[in-house]
Scaffold this active site. Structure first.
Site, PDB file in Angstrom:
ATOM      1  CE  LYS A   1      -0.146  -0.217   4.839  1.00 47.23           C
ATOM      2  NZ  LYS A   1      -0.983  -0.738   6.150  1.00 47.23           N
TER       3      LYS A   1
ATOM      4  CE1 TYR B   1      14.200  30.733   5.727  1.00 52.83           C
ATOM      5  CE2 TYR B   1      14.755  28.403   5.119  1.00 52.83           C
ATOM      6  CZ  TYR B   1      14.238  29.758   4.689  1.00 52.83           C
ATOM      7  OH  TYR B   1      14.205  30.072   3.367  1.00 52.83           O
TER       8      TYR B   1
HETATM    9  C1  LIG Z   1      -0.269  -2.073   6.631  1.00 52.15           C
HETATM   10  C2  LIG Z   1      -0.804  -3.373   7.108  1.00 52.15           C
HETATM   11  C3  LIG Z   1      -0.049  -4.119   7.304  1.00 52.15           C
HETATM   12  C4  LIG Z   1       1.419  -4.224   7.295  1.00 52.15           C
HETATM   13  O1  LIG Z   1       1.712  -3.502   8.343  1.00 52.15           O
HETATM   14  P1  LIG Z   1       3.390  -3.637   8.841  1.00 52.15           P
HETATM   15  O2  LIG Z   1       3.610  -3.213  10.185  1.00 52.15           O
HETATM   16  O3  LIG Z   1       3.988  -2.693   7.964  1.00 52.15           O
HETATM   17  O4  LIG Z   1       4.106  -4.778   8.498  1.00 52.15           O
HETATM   18  C5  LIG Z   1      -0.893  -5.310   7.833  1.00 52.15           C
HETATM   19  N1  LIG Z   1      -2.238  -5.511   7.745  1.00 52.15           N
HETATM   20  C6  LIG Z   1      -2.950  -4.181   7.593  1.00 52.15           C
HETATM   21  C7  LIG Z   1      -4.462  -4.400   7.517  1.00 52.15           C
HETATM   22  C8  LIG Z   1      -2.311  -3.145   7.098  1.00 52.15           C
HETATM   23  O5  LIG Z   1      -3.113  -2.230   6.791  1.00 52.15           O
END
Ligand SMILES: *Cc1c(COP(=O)(O)O)cnc(C)c1O
Length: 379
Positions: A35, A252
Site C-alpha cells: 500500500k 532559518y
Molecule cells: C499496513 C498493514 C499491514 C502491514 O503492516 P506492517 O506493520 O508494515 O507489517 C498489515 N495489515 C494491515 C491491515 C495493514 O493495513
C-alpha cells in the site's frame, strides 16, 4: 538542471528480505504489503522485485488493477475491501480477495451476487473497522448459507503489536473466539506480530515494514531478524562548502550557533524532497561511511552538516541521508519522533529514483533463522 538528491531502491535487497521472512515462516503464506506506493518504494517496482511472492496486500482498487495490468497473477488482497459497491464487481473481474469489515460492505456484497473470495475482519481492539466477535460469527454463517461468496478466512489487525509492553492476549482471545467457532483459516499478523508472536502466524501473514527494513520495535532490536537489508537509500550531493566563526549561526531561525570555527557542508536535499524538517541538529548523515551531524534547521531544498572533522570532503561529494547498514531509516525516524514508514511515504514524487536491479555481491541467507526463543513470551 541536475538533481542533487535521489532515492536508490534496491530490488535484490527486497527479494532477500522476503526470502528471509519466508524461511522463518514455513507453511505460512507471506503477503507483501505494498500500500501507499509500496511504502514509498514504488508499487510496481516492489511487486516486480518479488516474483515469488505468495500474494500482495494493498488498499486501493486502482493499485490492485495496476498490478494485474503489469501481469501480476499472484493473489491480491484489498485490505479494507470495497469503498463503493461497484468496486466489488471490479474485484471479481480482476480476481481480487476482499476484506469484509463493515455492515454496509456486507449489504453491497450480498446485493452484488458475485462469487468473491472474502476475508471477514474481526475487530480486536483497533476499533476502526471489523465486526465484534459475536457479529463476525453471524456474518460468516450468513455468507456460508448464502453460498455465493467463498469465505476464505478471518482477518484481524492488532492495535498494539509494535508495543512490546502491551500484551496481545486480550485481542488474541477475542479473535480466537471467532476462529474456534468457525474453524476458518486466518490472517492476523503484521510485521510486529509476526516477529513477536509465532502463535499469530496462521494461514498468512501480512508483511510491510519487515520487507522494507523497518523494525517496528526500534530502538529495541532483540526480535529483529539477522540479515535484513535496507531497500531504500536516500542520498544527496554537497553543493557548497562554507565556514562559520564562533558565534555565527546558520540557517532559518538561527537555530544552531557555532561555538568554535566550523567547516560546513550544504547538502542539496531538504523537506521539499522528503527529508524531515523535524530532524534536529545532531541527526547523523553519512559521508564516506562516517557519521557527521546535521546543524541548524532543515530547509526546503538544503540542509547543513558539520564537516569540521572532514577537511577533504568537498563540493559534489555524496552524502547518505538514510538507508545504509550504518544509518537506518529507523534511526532517523526515531530521532524525529516518528517511524520509517512516514519518512518513506513522504519522499516526494519529484525525487529521481535509481534502481539497483542486480546484486553485485549476492548475500546468502544467514544460517540460523529460527525465531528468537523469547518471541512466545510476548503474546
Ligand atoms: C499496513 C498493514 C499491514 C502491514 O503492516 P506492517 O506493520 O508494515 O507489517 C498489515 N495489515 C494491515 C491491515 C495493514 O493495513
Amino acid at each position: 538542471m541536475t538533481r542533487t538528491a535521489y532515492a536508490e531502491i534496491n530490488l535484490p535487497a527486497l527479494r532477500h528480505n522476503y526470502a528471509i521472512a519466508k524461511r522463518q515462516l514455513p507453511g505460512t503464506r507471506v503477503w507483501a504489503v505494498v500500500k501507499s506506493n509500496g511504502y514509498g518504494h514504488g508499487l510496481l517496482r516492489v511487486a516486480q522485485a518479488l516474483p515469488e511472492a505468495d500474494g500482495f496486500a494493498l488498499i486501493n482498487l486502482d493499485d490492485a488493477i495496476a498490478l494485474r495490468h503489469a501481469g501480476i497473477r499472484a493473489p491480491i488482497l484489498l485490505l479494507e475491501g470495497a469503498i463503493e459497491a461497484r468496486e466489488l464487481d471490479e474485484a471479481h473481474a480482476w480476481q481480487l480477495d476482499v476484506v469484509l469489515r463493515s455492515e454496509h460492505q456486507l449489504q453491497w456484497l450480498r446485493a452484488c451476487g458475485q462469487p468473491l473470495r472474502v476475508w471477514v475482519k474481526v475487530n480486536t481492539g483497533m476499533n476502526r473497522f471489523g465486526f465484534v466477535p459475536e457479529r463476525a460469527i453471524e456474518v460468516v454463517r450468513q455468507l456460508q448459507q448464502d453460498g455465493v461468496c467463498e469465505v476464505a478466512g478471518l482477518m484481524t489487525h492488532f492495535a498494539c503489536a509494535d508495543d512490546l509492553a502491551t500484551r496481545l492476549d486480550a485481542p488474541w482471545q477475542r479473535f480466537m473466539q471467532v476462529v474456534t467457532s468457525t474453524g476458518l483459516p486466518f490472517t492476523a499478523a503484521n510485521s510486529a506480530a509476526t516477529l513477536r508472536a509465532p502463535l499469530t502466524h496462521g494461514t498468512a501473514v501480512r508483511l510491510g515494514g519487515l520487507l522494507y527494513n523497518n523494525n517496528p520495535f526500534y530502538p529495541d532490536t532483540s526480535l529483529w531478524p539477522e540479515g535484513i537489508l535496507p531497500a531504500m537509500r536516500f542520498a544527496a550531493r554537497i553543493v557548497h562548502i562554507g565556514e562559520l566563526q564562533a558565534g555565527d549561526s546558520i540557517g532559518y531561525g538561527a537555530a544552531f550557533t557555532a561555538e568554535k570555527p566550523m567547516r560546513i557542508g550544504i547538502v542539496g536535499a531538504g523537506y521539499g524532497d522528503g527529508y524531515p524538517r523535524a530532524a534536529p541538529s545532531g541527526t547523523p548523515v553519512l559521508v564516506n561511511g562516517q557519521r557527521v551531524p546535521l546543524v541548524g534547521r532543515v530547509a526546503m531544498n538544503v540542509l547543513a552538516i558539520d564537516l569540521s572533522e572532514h577537511p577533504t570532503v568537498g563540493i559534489g561529494d555524496e552524502v547518505t541521508l538514510w538507508g545504509d547498514a550504518a544509518l537506518s531509516c529507523d534511526e532517523i525516524a526515531w530521532r524525529c519522533g516518528t517511524i520509517s514508514e512516514e519518512l518513506q511515504c513522504a519522499l516526494t514524487s519529484r525525487l529521481p529514483v535509481r534502481q539497483i536491479v542486480a546484486d553485485s555481491h549476492p548475500r546468502p541467507l544467514p544460517d540460523d533463522q529460527t525465531a528468537p526463543a523469547q518471541c512466545l513470551a510476548y503474546l
